[in-house]
Design a protein around this motif. Structure first.
Motif, PDB file in Angstrom:
ATOM      1  N   GLN A 194       0.830  -1.188  -0.047  1.00 21.22           N
ATOM      2  CA  GLN A 194      -0.120   0.199   0.092  1.00 21.22           C
ATOM      3  C   GLN A 194       0.924   1.326   0.005  1.00 21.22           C
ATOM      4  OE1 GLN A 194      -2.776   0.224   3.312  1.00 21.22           O
ATOM      5  NE2 GLN A 194      -3.878   1.993   2.475  1.00 21.22           N
ATOM      6  N   ALA A 195       0.713   2.427  -0.852  1.00 20.31           N
ATOM      7  CA  ALA A 195       1.347   3.351  -1.031  1.00 20.31           C
ATOM      8  C   ALA A 195       1.118   4.270   0.272  1.00 20.31           C
ATOM      9  CB  ALA A 195       0.804   4.307  -2.200  1.00 20.31           C
ATOM     10  N   THR A 196       2.263   4.885   0.655  1.00 22.98           N
ATOM     11  CA  THR A 196       1.995   5.888   1.870  1.00 22.98           C
ATOM     12  C   THR A 196       1.466   7.093   1.644  1.00 22.98           C
ATOM     13  OG1 THR A 196       4.003   7.026   1.211  1.00 22.98           O
ATOM     14  CG2 THR A 196       4.534   4.958   2.716  1.00 22.98           C
ATOM     15  N   GLU A 197       1.277   7.955   2.459  1.00 22.24           N
ATOM     16  CA  GLU A 197       0.414   9.045   2.037  1.00 22.24           C
ATOM     17  C   GLU A 197       1.326   9.929   1.389  1.00 22.24           C
ATOM     18  OE1 GLU A 197      -0.893  13.136   4.818  1.00 22.24           O
ATOM     19  OE2 GLU A 197      -0.525  11.271   5.771  1.00 22.24           O
ATOM     20  N   ALA A 198       2.672  10.185   1.716  1.00 23.67           N
ATOM     21  CA  ALA A 198       3.601  10.988   1.070  1.00 23.67           C
ATOM     22  C   ALA A 198       3.603  10.388  -0.398  1.00 23.67           C
ATOM     23  CB  ALA A 198       5.070  10.968   1.584  1.00 23.67           C
ATOM     24  N   GLU A 199       3.655   9.317  -0.868  1.00 22.49           N
ATOM     25  CA  GLU A 199       3.561   8.791  -2.022  1.00 22.49           C
ATOM     26  C   GLU A 199       2.496   9.100  -2.854  1.00 22.49           C
ATOM     27  OE1 GLU A 199       6.383   4.697  -1.511  1.00 22.49           O
ATOM     28  OE2 GLU A 199       4.363   4.533  -1.260  1.00 22.49           O
ATOM     29  N   VAL A 200       1.150   9.051  -2.270  1.00 21.31           N
ATOM     30  CA  VAL A 200       0.239   9.535  -2.991  1.00 21.31           C
ATOM     31  C   VAL A 200       0.183  10.955  -3.439  1.00 21.31           C
ATOM     32  CG1 VAL A 200      -2.332   9.858  -2.638  1.00 21.31           C
ATOM     33  CG2 VAL A 200      -1.274   7.635  -2.051  1.00 21.31           C
ATOM     34  N   LEU A 201       0.535  11.789  -2.304  1.00 21.98           N
ATOM     35  CA  LEU A 201       0.708  13.132  -2.461  1.00 21.98           C
ATOM     36  C   LEU A 201       1.655  13.371  -3.719  1.00 21.98           C
ATOM     37  CD1 LEU A 201       0.016  14.527   1.144  1.00 21.98           C
ATOM     38  CD2 LEU A 201      -1.606  14.904  -0.891  1.00 21.98           C
ATOM     39  N   ASP A 202       2.896  12.904  -3.584  1.00 22.17           N
ATOM     40  CA  ASP A 202       3.939  13.039  -4.564  1.00 22.17           C
ATOM     41  C   ASP A 202       3.286  12.856  -5.951  1.00 22.17           C
ATOM     42  OD1 ASP A 202       5.885  13.783  -2.867  1.00 22.17           O
ATOM     43  OD2 ASP A 202       6.683  11.541  -2.794  1.00 22.17           O
ATOM     44  N   GLN A 203       2.405  11.755  -5.995  1.00 17.42           N
ATOM     45  CA  GLN A 203       2.051  11.431  -7.324  1.00 17.42           C
ATOM     46  C   GLN A 203       0.823  12.390  -7.768  1.00 17.42           C
ATOM     47  OE1 GLN A 203       2.738   8.506  -9.263  1.00 17.42           O
ATOM     48  NE2 GLN A 203       1.468  10.053 -11.078  1.00 17.42           N
ATOM     49  N   ILE A 204       0.114  12.976  -6.719  1.00 18.24           N
ATOM     50  CA  ILE A 204      -0.952  13.972  -7.083  1.00 18.24           C
ATOM     51  C   ILE A 204      -0.366  15.117  -7.671  1.00 18.24           C
ATOM     52  CG2 ILE A 204      -2.692  15.640  -6.076  1.00 18.24           C
ATOM     53  CD1 ILE A 204      -3.345  13.502  -4.254  1.00 18.24           C
ATOM     54  N   GLU A 205       0.956  15.651  -7.089  1.00 18.23           N
ATOM     55  CA  GLU A 205       1.676  16.826  -7.749  1.00 18.23           C
ATOM     56  C   GLU A 205       2.150  16.630  -8.842  1.00 18.23           C
ATOM     57  OE1 GLU A 205       4.158  19.273  -5.130  1.00 18.23           O
ATOM     58  OE2 GLU A 205       3.204  18.918  -3.327  1.00 18.23           O
ATOM     59  N   LYS A 206       2.843  15.267  -9.199  1.00 16.80           N
ATOM     60  CA  LYS A 206       3.626  15.048 -10.488  1.00 16.80           C
ATOM     61  C   LYS A 206       2.237  15.033 -11.678  1.00 16.80           C
ATOM     62  CE  LYS A 206       5.622  11.045 -12.825  1.00 16.80           C
ATOM     63  NZ  LYS A 206       6.166   9.699 -12.554  1.00 16.80           N
ATOM     64  N   ASP A 207       1.096  14.316 -11.307  1.00 11.49           N
ATOM     65  CA  ASP A 207      -0.097  14.235 -12.132  1.00 11.49           C
ATOM     66  C   ASP A 207      -0.223  15.900 -12.568  1.00 11.49           C
ATOM     67  OD1 ASP A 207      -0.041  11.782 -12.367  1.00 11.49           O
ATOM     68  OD2 ASP A 207      -1.799  11.712 -11.095  1.00 11.49           O
ATOM     69  N   LEU A 208      -0.525  16.839 -11.483  1.00 11.52           N
ATOM     70  CA  LEU A 208      -0.958  18.096 -11.659  1.00 11.52           C
ATOM     71  C   LEU A 208       0.236  18.995 -12.610  1.00 11.52           C
ATOM     72  CD1 LEU A 208      -2.513  19.006  -8.185  1.00 11.52           C
ATOM     73  CD2 LEU A 208      -3.932  18.929 -10.504  1.00 11.52           C
ATOM     74  N   ASN A 209       1.374  18.667 -12.171  1.00 11.33           N
ATOM     75  CA  ASN A 209       2.331  19.517 -12.783  1.00 11.33           C
ATOM     76  C   ASN A 209       2.432  19.015 -14.397  1.00 11.33           C
ATOM     77  OD1 ASN A 209       3.727  21.268 -11.134  1.00 11.33           O
ATOM     78  ND2 ASN A 209       4.262  19.612  -9.646  1.00 11.33           N
ATOM     79  N   LYS A 247      -3.591  24.356 -11.494  1.00 10.58           N
ATOM     80  CA  LYS A 247      -2.641  25.266 -10.583  1.00 10.58           C
ATOM     81  C   LYS A 247      -3.459  25.321  -9.616  1.00 10.58           C
ATOM     82  CE  LYS A 247      -0.003  27.647 -14.148  1.00 10.58           C
ATOM     83  NZ  LYS A 247       0.342  28.828 -14.645  1.00 10.58           N
ATOM     84  N   ALA A 248      -4.796  25.433  -9.448  1.00  8.84           N
ATOM     85  CA  ALA A 248      -5.561  25.696  -8.229  1.00  8.84           C
ATOM     86  C   ALA A 248      -5.555  24.762  -7.294  1.00  8.84           C
ATOM     87  CB  ALA A 248      -7.051  26.042  -8.333  1.00  8.84           C
ATOM     88  N   LEU A 249      -5.694  23.404  -8.092  1.00  8.43           N
ATOM     89  CA  LEU A 249      -5.454  22.275  -7.141  1.00  8.43           C
ATOM     90  C   LEU A 249      -4.180  21.996  -6.535  1.00  8.43           C
ATOM     91  CD1 LEU A 249      -7.548  19.798  -9.173  1.00  8.43           C
ATOM     92  CD2 LEU A 249      -8.410  20.832  -6.764  1.00  8.43           C
ATOM     93  N   LEU A 250      -3.225  22.540  -7.332  1.00 14.09           N
ATOM     94  CA  LEU A 250      -1.777  22.196  -6.803  1.00 14.09           C
ATOM     95  C   LEU A 250      -1.506  23.183  -5.568  1.00 14.09           C
ATOM     96  CD1 LEU A 250       0.853  21.036  -7.286  1.00 14.09           C
ATOM     97  CD2 LEU A 250       1.712  22.822  -8.779  1.00 14.09           C
ATOM     98  N   VAL A 251      -2.132  24.435  -5.689  1.00 15.51           N
ATOM     99  CA  VAL A 251      -2.035  25.396  -4.338  1.00 15.51           C
ATOM    100  C   VAL A 251      -2.605  24.657  -2.976  1.00 15.51           C
ATOM    101  CG1 VAL A 251      -2.889  27.508  -3.301  1.00 15.51           C
ATOM    102  CG2 VAL A 251      -2.212  27.203  -5.972  1.00 15.51           C
ATOM    103  N   HIS A 252      -3.922  24.059  -3.485  1.00 11.27           N
ATOM    104  CA  HIS A 252      -4.348  23.263  -2.355  1.00 11.27           C
ATOM    105  C   HIS A 252      -3.477  22.118  -1.700  1.00 11.27           C
ATOM    106  CE1 HIS A 252      -8.853  24.518  -1.765  1.00 11.27           C
ATOM    107  NE2 HIS A 252      -8.364  24.744  -3.128  1.00 11.27           N
ATOM    108  N   THR A 253      -3.140  21.305  -2.689  1.00 17.13           N
ATOM    109  CA  THR A 253      -2.065  20.094  -2.713  1.00 17.13           C
ATOM    110  C   THR A 253      -0.904  20.707  -1.493  1.00 17.13           C
ATOM    111  OG1 THR A 253      -2.956  19.075  -4.331  1.00 17.13           O
ATOM    112  CG2 THR A 253      -0.997  18.233  -3.208  1.00 17.13           C
ATOM    113  N   LYS A 254      -0.301  21.781  -2.047  1.00 17.03           N
ATOM    114  CA  LYS A 254       1.044  22.093  -1.409  1.00 17.03           C
ATOM    115  C   LYS A 254       0.589  22.626  -0.080  1.00 17.03           C
ATOM    116  CE  LYS A 254       3.958  23.137  -5.478  1.00 17.03           C
ATOM    117  NZ  LYS A 254       5.016  22.083  -5.013  1.00 17.03           N
ATOM    118  N   LEU A 255      -0.639  23.259   0.212  1.00 17.67           N
ATOM    119  CA  LEU A 255      -0.944  23.738   1.573  1.00 17.67           C
ATOM    120  C   LEU A 255      -1.189  22.463   2.398  1.00 17.67           C
ATOM    121  CD1 LEU A 255      -3.331  26.894   1.402  1.00 17.67           C
ATOM    122  CD2 LEU A 255      -1.101  26.673   2.469  1.00 17.67           C
ATOM    123  N   TRP A 256      -1.938  21.394   1.983  1.00 15.35           N
ATOM    124  CA  TRP A 256      -1.978  20.402   2.799  1.00 15.35           C
ATOM    125  C   TRP A 256      -0.593  19.692   3.132  1.00 15.35           C
ATOM    126  CZ3 TRP A 256      -5.603  17.900  -1.694  1.00 15.35           C
ATOM    127  CH2 TRP A 256      -6.633  18.574  -1.761  1.00 15.35           C
TER     128      TRP A 256
END
Length: 219
Positions: free
Chosen positions: A1-16, A41-50
């Motif tokens: 199972q992926a870690t929280e950090a790995e999931v968020l890394d993938q979200i940022e990668k997808d958004l970029n 970009k708006a979702l990336l702002v949210h993700t970076k704040l999370w």
């Protein structure tokens, strides 16, 4: 199972990836219903704040505000964001609404006579009842108190429909006539300014944070 950090890394990668592949968003009703570079970009702002990446969030927000063609709607036509089917170019992303095409959010957008109503807990209702409260008082947020059965609704961004906005079943026909065929705004430029204010405050830039906050308050 992926870690929280790995999931968020993938979200940022997808958004970029999306940001790099998408053109500058068009300012049209149809464009606001679709995935765009501005929405990414708006979702990336949210993700970076999370992720407590306040510098990254502030930088992406600044890029979005400066470079994607969005603009705060003037005070005089503020309600156009919520009344007009196409919204305004303050809107970054909407859920498109069509009375003839059912979808999972139609109940939230067309329930109880077509209001944008959500039934809150009693403790929240009591907070919104205070007419003198300066930010969330009855000049900005109105209540449908139901049929005396306690099944009330907080309704935001509606404008003043009459002289007694806190009375039972206020302006129901007004809501039905004016608000059923409207898209549901999910991301707006005002949100990004407030997110940047939060990020700037965390970075110790109180002047910058207040500039964003007061821009929205004064509008």
């Amino acid at each position: 199972q992926a870690t929280e950090a790995e999931v968020l890394d993938q979200i940022e990668k997808d958004l970029n990836y999306a940001i790099g592949k998408m053109p500058r968003p068009a300012q049209s009703a149809d464009a606001r219903r679709r995935a765009t570079r501005g929405a990414a970009k708006a979702l990336l702002v949210h993700t970076k704040l999370w992720r407590n990446d306040y510098k990254g969030a502030a930088d992406v927000a600044t890029d979005l505000i400066a470079n994607e063609g969005y603009a705060l709607q003037p005070t005089a036509s503020y309600m156009d964001q919520f009344w007009n089917q196409g919204g305004t170019n303050e809107i970054i992303f909407t859920l498109g609404y069509d009375q003839l095409k059912f979808n999972p959010v139609i109940g939230k957008m067309n329930s109880e006579g077509g209001s944008f109503g959500v039934t809150p807990a009693g403790a929240w209702m009591s907070k919104y009842r205070a007419a003198g409260e300066p930010v969330r008082g009855n000049t900005r947020t109105f209540l449908d108190l139901g049929q005396g059965d306690g099944a009330g609704y907080v309704m935001k961004y509606m404008g003043n429909p009459g002289a007694n906005p806190t009375g039972p079943i206020w302006g129901l026909n007004f809501i039905v006539a004016a608000h059923i065929p409207r898209d549901f705004a999910v991301l707006r430029l005002a949100d990004i300014h407030l997110l940047r204010a939060e990020a700037r405050n965390r970075l110790g830039d109180r002047a910058g944070a207040l500039a964003d906050l007061n821009l929205i308050r004064q509008r």
